[in-house]
Design a protein around this motif. Structure first.
Motif, mmCIF file in Angstrom:
data_model
loop_
_atom_site.group_PDB
_atom_site.id
_atom_site.type_symbol
_atom_site.label_atom_id
_atom_site.label_comp_id
_atom_site.label_asym_id
_atom_site.label_seq_id
_atom_site.Cartn_x
_atom_site.Cartn_y
_atom_site.Cartn_z
ATOM 1 N N VAL A 9 12.967 42.514 9.323
ATOM 2 C CA VAL A 9 13.242 41.354 8.482
ATOM 3 C C VAL A 9 14.054 40.389 9.342
ATOM 4 C CG1 VAL A 9 13.188 42.526 6.245
ATOM 5 C CG2 VAL A 9 15.310 42.505 7.571
ATOM 6 N N SER A 10 14.451 39.259 8.783
ATOM 7 C CA SER A 10 15.239 38.320 9.571
ATOM 8 C C SER A 10 16.241 37.600 8.677
ATOM 9 C CB SER A 10 14.336 37.294 10.266
ATOM 10 O OG SER A 10 13.680 36.476 9.310
ATOM 11 N N SER A 11 17.187 36.938 9.339
ATOM 12 C CA SER A 11 18.145 36.098 8.627
ATOM 13 C C SER A 11 18.645 35.038 9.604
ATOM 14 C CB SER A 11 19.325 36.928 8.107
ATOM 15 O OG SER A 11 20.191 36.118 7.328
ATOM 16 N N ALA A 64 30.236 31.130 12.387
ATOM 17 C CA ALA A 64 28.807 31.456 12.400
ATOM 18 C C ALA A 64 28.611 32.783 11.687
ATOM 19 C CB ALA A 64 28.297 31.540 13.834
ATOM 20 N N ILE A 65 27.589 32.846 10.826
ATOM 21 C CA ILE A 65 27.352 34.025 9.999
ATOM 22 C C ILE A 65 25.870 34.084 9.663
ATOM 23 C CG2 ILE A 65 27.761 32.754 7.833
ATOM 24 C CD1 ILE A 65 29.204 35.254 6.748
ATOM 25 N N THR A 66 25.358 35.273 9.420
ATOM 26 C CA THR A 66 23.964 35.348 8.968
ATOM 27 C C THR A 66 23.883 34.838 7.532
ATOM 28 O OG1 THR A 66 24.140 37.610 8.134
ATOM 29 C CG2 THR A 66 23.480 37.336 10.444
ATOM 30 N N ALA A 85 18.916 36.337 13.352
ATOM 31 C CA ALA A 85 19.132 37.787 13.427
ATOM 32 C C ALA A 85 17.845 38.455 12.985
ATOM 33 C CB ALA A 85 20.295 38.189 12.520
ATOM 34 N N ASP A 86 17.225 39.209 13.874
ATOM 35 C CA ASP A 86 15.855 39.667 13.640
ATOM 36 C C ASP A 86 15.728 41.137 13.258
ATOM 37 O OD1 ASP A 86 16.686 40.501 16.129
ATOM 38 O OD2 ASP A 86 14.769 40.135 17.125
#
Length: 417
Positions: free
Chosen positions: A154-156, A282-284, A312-313
């Motif tokens: 998944v990603s974000s 910085a944050i997901t 973020a992967d």
């Protein structure tokens, strides 16, 4: 009409018998058909016996350990319980998938050094960290530990969490490459009408689950080097990148607990935005959503700086070596195929991860905007170079405090055969 008399003295027409060759051919066909039928029945019986043998775990039971980022581990454990209901059998082994949360730095050190099962738990067959910064470090340190190329689960996207007033002041005109200057200049926010705020006071956490710090540094590196494609080792090694990251990290305010979430919570809880010790971090997006999903009014804002957006992967790193059996390797593949089914993926996207399933409704802070310009994953060497600039020569975020929920040895069991 006269009739000819037969040679045996009887009157009549000569009888015509069936050819012996034709009879033989028919018998042969019948015999072949019978043999084919018997062979098919024998094959079906063998298949049924094989299925029955597999179903009774003739090779025994096997546990498949998976270490995952603490943000995603509980959901994966839930999916593994659903996987268990399918009675999975791999190579005649009934498999049990056990997902446990693990601190990424500790896991990396174990995989690239000596794995201590007593403190870290069983050697994993797969690892799902928050981002590919870990895959890059592991493939650089111990290439033989990785089986194939990691693939994103998944990603974000990485965003900035700020006070709402600061987001309004930027009016969507902030870019990643501006962060070093906004950090370095004492009265930088005066340029956007916030003269009393000072600098951007961007926290650069290096504690547990601080991948967003390194990923934001990658985005800055891509812009200051004018990289339009994949960030290369040559790009990452330039003096402009080093000085930009140094400007961001030197004197950066400290997160209360060393994490992006801790820094974001500090911003949200500040009594006075202008004098708050931290203005941005910085944050997901997923972590920001989880932090704010219960808010009825916005205490934080989601800012997406211009330029390629780092992501973020959550890569699936399949592991290799003597600690991973053939049936565990195959079971990892089957399990993650199961995870990628829409009905299972929805368990993950409901938490704010982006994947092939519906996203949750926007809240007062996170609206899940389309990521129009995702940043390509940098070259492995470039990622490692940025890691060193952000985290120091040992690379990677520091481990979580002892006893926290991210301790690698803690286990969330799931899925049995």
């Amino acid at each position: 009409m006269a009739h000819h008399r037969s040679t045996d003295g009887r009157t009549g027409i000569r009888g015509r018998g069936v050819s012996r060759g034709l009879v033989g051919s028919l018998l042969t066909l019948v015999l072949v058909a019978a043999l084919v039928l018997l062979w098919a029945q024998l094959g079906d019986r063998i298949d049924r016996q094989g299925d029955q043998a597999a179903g009774t775990c003739v090779e025994g039971k096997t546990t498949v350990p998976v270490v995952a980022d603490p943000d995603i581990a509980p959901a994966l454990a839930t999916i593994a319980q659903e996987y268990a209901k399918t009675d999975p059998v791999v190579r005649d082994h009934c498999v049990t998938v056990e997902v446990r949360p693990g601190d990424a730095k500790v896991t990396l050190d174990g995989l690239s050094g000596t794995w201590d099962a007593a403190s870290l738990g069983a050697y994993p067959a797969a690892w799902v960290p928050q981002s590919s910064i870990w895959a890059a470090d592991l493939m650089t340190a111990t290439p033989a530990a990785v089986d194939g190329k990691p693939a994103s689960l998944v990603s974000s996207p990485v965003v900035l969490a700020t006070a709402p007033r600061l987001a309004e002041a930027f009016e969507g005109n902030l870019e990643w490459q501006q962060l070093p200057t906004l950090q370095r200049r004492d009265a930088a926010l005066g340029d956007v009408g916030l003269g009393s705020w000072g600098s951007i006071r961007l926290a650069m956490p290096t504690g547990a689950q601080s991948d967003a710090t390194a990923l934001s540094a990658q985005a800055v590196a891509a812009q200051v080097t004018r990289t339009t494609g994949t960030l290369t080792e040559q790009d990452a090694s330039s003096s402009r990148v080093a000085s930009s990251i140094d400007a961001m990290t030197d004197g950066a305010p400290q997160s209360p607990d060393g994490t992006p979430v801790g820094a974001a919570r500090s911003i949200a809880d500040a009594d006075d935005d202008a004098s708050a010790p931290i203005h941005a971090v910085a944050i997901t997006e997923q972590a920001l959503y989880q932090l704010t999903k219960s808010d009825t009014s916005a205490r934080l804002a989601e800012v997406v700086p211009g330029g390629p957006t780092p992501v973020a992967d959550y890569p699936i790193i399949r592991l290799a070596g003597s600690g991973v059996s053939a049936e565990q390797t195959d079971a990892v593949s089957e399990f993650f195929e199961f995870v990628n089914k829409p009905e299972q993926m929805s368990t993950l996207t409901a938490l704010g991860f982006r994947g092939d399933a519906p996203m949750p409704a926007p809240n007062a802070t996170v609206t899940f905007p389309v990521t129009a310009n995702p940043m390509p994953t940098p070259e492995t060497a470039a990622t490692v170079t940025i890691n060193r600039l952000v985290y120091g020569p040992d690379s990677g975020p520091r481990p979580a405090e002892a006893g926290s929920s991210t301790t690698p040895g803690s286990t969330s069991p799931a899925a049995g055969g």
